[in-house]
Design a protein around this motif. Structure first.
Motif, PDB file in Angstrom:
ATOM      1  N   GLU A  36      -3.561  12.205 -10.655  1.00  0.00           N
ATOM      2  CA  GLU A  36      -4.243  12.164  -9.359  1.00  0.00           C
ATOM      3  C   GLU A  36      -5.661  11.624  -9.498  1.00  0.00           C
ATOM      4  O   GLU A  36      -6.100  10.770  -8.721  1.00  0.00           O
ATOM      5  CB  GLU A  36      -4.270  13.568  -8.747  1.00  0.00           C
TER       6      GLU A  36
ATOM      7  N   GLU B 242       3.033  15.874 -10.734  1.00  0.00           N
ATOM      8  CA  GLU B 242       2.045  16.857 -10.269  1.00  0.00           C
ATOM      9  C   GLU B 242       0.819  16.908 -11.162  1.00  0.00           C
ATOM     10  O   GLU B 242      -0.041  17.775 -10.991  1.00  0.00           O
ATOM     11  CB  GLU B 242       2.680  18.256 -10.223  1.00  0.00           C
TER      12      GLU B 242
ATOM     13  N   SER C 109       1.560  14.306   1.836  1.00  0.00           N
ATOM     14  CA  SER C 109       1.321  15.420   0.905  1.00  0.00           C
ATOM     15  C   SER C 109       0.644  16.594   1.618  1.00  0.00           C
ATOM     16  O   SER C 109       0.971  17.762   1.366  1.00  0.00           O
ATOM     17  CB  SER C 109       0.461  14.953  -0.267  1.00  0.00           C
TER      18      SER C 109
ATOM     19  N   ARG D 210       5.748   9.199  -7.767  1.00  0.00           N
ATOM     20  CA  ARG D 210       5.954  10.203  -6.711  1.00  0.00           C
ATOM     21  C   ARG D 210       7.284  10.055  -5.983  1.00  0.00           C
ATOM     22  O   ARG D 210       7.603  10.861  -5.104  1.00  0.00           O
ATOM     23  CB  ARG D 210       4.812  10.117  -5.689  1.00  0.00           C
TER      24      ARG D 210
ATOM     25  N   SER E  23       6.217  17.128 -15.863  1.00  0.00           N
ATOM     26  CA  SER E  23       5.350  17.480 -14.729  1.00  0.00           C
ATOM     27  C   SER E  23       4.370  16.356 -14.398  1.00  0.00           C
ATOM     28  O   SER E  23       3.292  16.604 -13.872  1.00  0.00           O
ATOM     29  CB  SER E  23       4.568  18.757 -15.060  1.00  0.00           C
TER      30      SER E  23
END
Length: 394
Positions: free
Chosen positions: A55, A50, A352, A291, A47
């Motif tokens: 981020e 995400e 996004s 990404r 994951s």
């Protein structure tokens, strides 16, 4: 730890092959994404794309890249090239915006969301990534050349224009209609207010504050003051409806040897550079590569190829021709067009937002793979930029 070690190793390999480290760091992110997509039993990677940590790390990377760029540049350098840079920014936005919209409009199916989808593609192609351009020009040693100063100043203008276009896209997605003239003028007014306040604080308040800070006894008072100013400008930018990345750049721009002294300036510049180049920038560039979704490569290869071609040529012509008219040589103008062609930051944010708004939730293969195509386009154009710059400017 995994991201840092892998990106640094790929960055070293890239340097040994004669390319900027940032290019290897993006490729490292792509490699990690491919390993994760292969469903190998590595829980950490499952994951990662995400991950909220990734981020946050990427946003800190953007913050410090822009802060370092501001520290390394002087306000006079920006002012000297502001006229030509504005023309480059406008051309570099309008040409790919129109070309991207036309490409999308010609292939997308007739649905109520077609206009919003085509506009999104045009806006995504019109954006230039300020952090990416800054980093690559720094690594290649061109930041203080006429080309580097023109591209960085134009990319800053580009970012403000991009925010206005983003407001239009969001308005179309939410209401089905573009924002009215009053809303657009209000947005322009807020952008102008930000720069007026930032310049006033940088020219008049910061020198006085710096002299007061010099008498403090706590460790690293000037670094704390610089960070507080950068964060304060970032808050101001967000409060006025713009992107936070303008904040650290403006704070760094007014941090100079005349204000704080050469010794303090060199020490803080070195500290910020180590933190940026050694940790945060690699994580930012890795986040771009991570990404990547390769679905569009097999599902809509023709559209993807056309999208990348329009993205690159749109910037090459839209930014390169105004640079030539502004007095740069043919070689320098070509370098400006190439330097403006990288995406990878704001463009990914816009894509996004559209993904979360459900703009791609349709069975049509092009619409279903539009997000994937936009991300691949951002990575490919970013990777093409250092290759092209080295060839043109060597």
């Amino acid at each position: 730890m995994l991201l840092l070690v892998v990106t640094r190793l790929f960055g070293e390999l890239s340097e040994r092959l004669g390319q900027p480290a940032s290019m290897g760091e993006i490729v490292a992110g792509v490699a990690i994404a491919l390993v994760a997509a292969a469903s190998l039993p590595i829980p950490l990677l499952a994951s990662l794309a995400e991950s909220p940590f990734l981020e946050v790390a990427a946003e800190f990377g953007i913050f410090f890249l822009l802060l370092l760029a501001g520290i390394e540049m002087r306000p006079r350098e920006i002012a000297e090239h502001s006229g030509g840079s504005l023309a480059v920014a406008l051309g570099g936005v309008l040409v790919p915006l129109g070309a991207g919209f036309a490409l999308a409009w010609s292939v997308l199916p007739e649905t109520p969301l077609k206009f919003a989808q085509a506009l999104l593609v045009g806006v995504a192609l019109s954006i230039s990534a300020v952090p990416v351009a800054v980093s690559i020009f720094r690594e290649l040693g061109y930041l203080h050349t006429r080309v580097g100063r023109t591209v960085v100043a134009a990319a800053i203008f580009d970012d403000v224009i991009g925010l206005i276009l983003l407001a239009v896209v969001l308005g179309v997605i939410e209401t089905g209609a573009s924002p009215d003239l009053a809303a657009m003028l209000a947005l322009l007014g807020r952008a102008g207010l930000f720069f007026v306040i930032a310049v006033a604080v940088g020219l008049f308040l910061y020198p006085r504050l710096s002299r007061a800070v010099s008498r403090m006894r706590i460790p690293a008072p000037h670094f704390s003051t610089l960070m507080a100013l950068a964060l304060g400008f970032a808050v101001l930018a967000e409060a006025l409806g713009m992107d936070f990345i303008l904040g650290p750049f403006m704070a760094g721009l007014f941090f100079d040897p005349e204000t704080v002294g050469a010794k303090i300036y060199d020490g803080i510049k070195r500290s910020v550079g180590d933190l940026t180049d050694g940790l945060l920038a690699p994580l930012f560039f890795a986040s771009i590569g991570v990404r990547v979704e390769l679905g569009a490569v097999t599902a809509v290869p023709g559209f993807l190829l056309a999208l990348v071609g329009v993205a690159f040529l749109g910037k090459l012509l839209g930014a390169g021709l105004p640079a030539r008219l502004a007095g740069l040589s043919s070689r320098e103008s070509l370098a400006v067009g190439i330097g403006m062609s990288g995406r990878g930051a704001v463009e990914l944010i816009i894509a996004s937002i559209a993904l979360e708004a459900g703009l791609f939730d349709q069975p049509d293969p092009i619409v279903a793979n539009l997000f994937s195509a936009l991300v691949i386009m951002a990575v490919v154009t970013t990777l093409m930029m250092p290759f092209g710059l080295r060839r043109v400017l060597r």
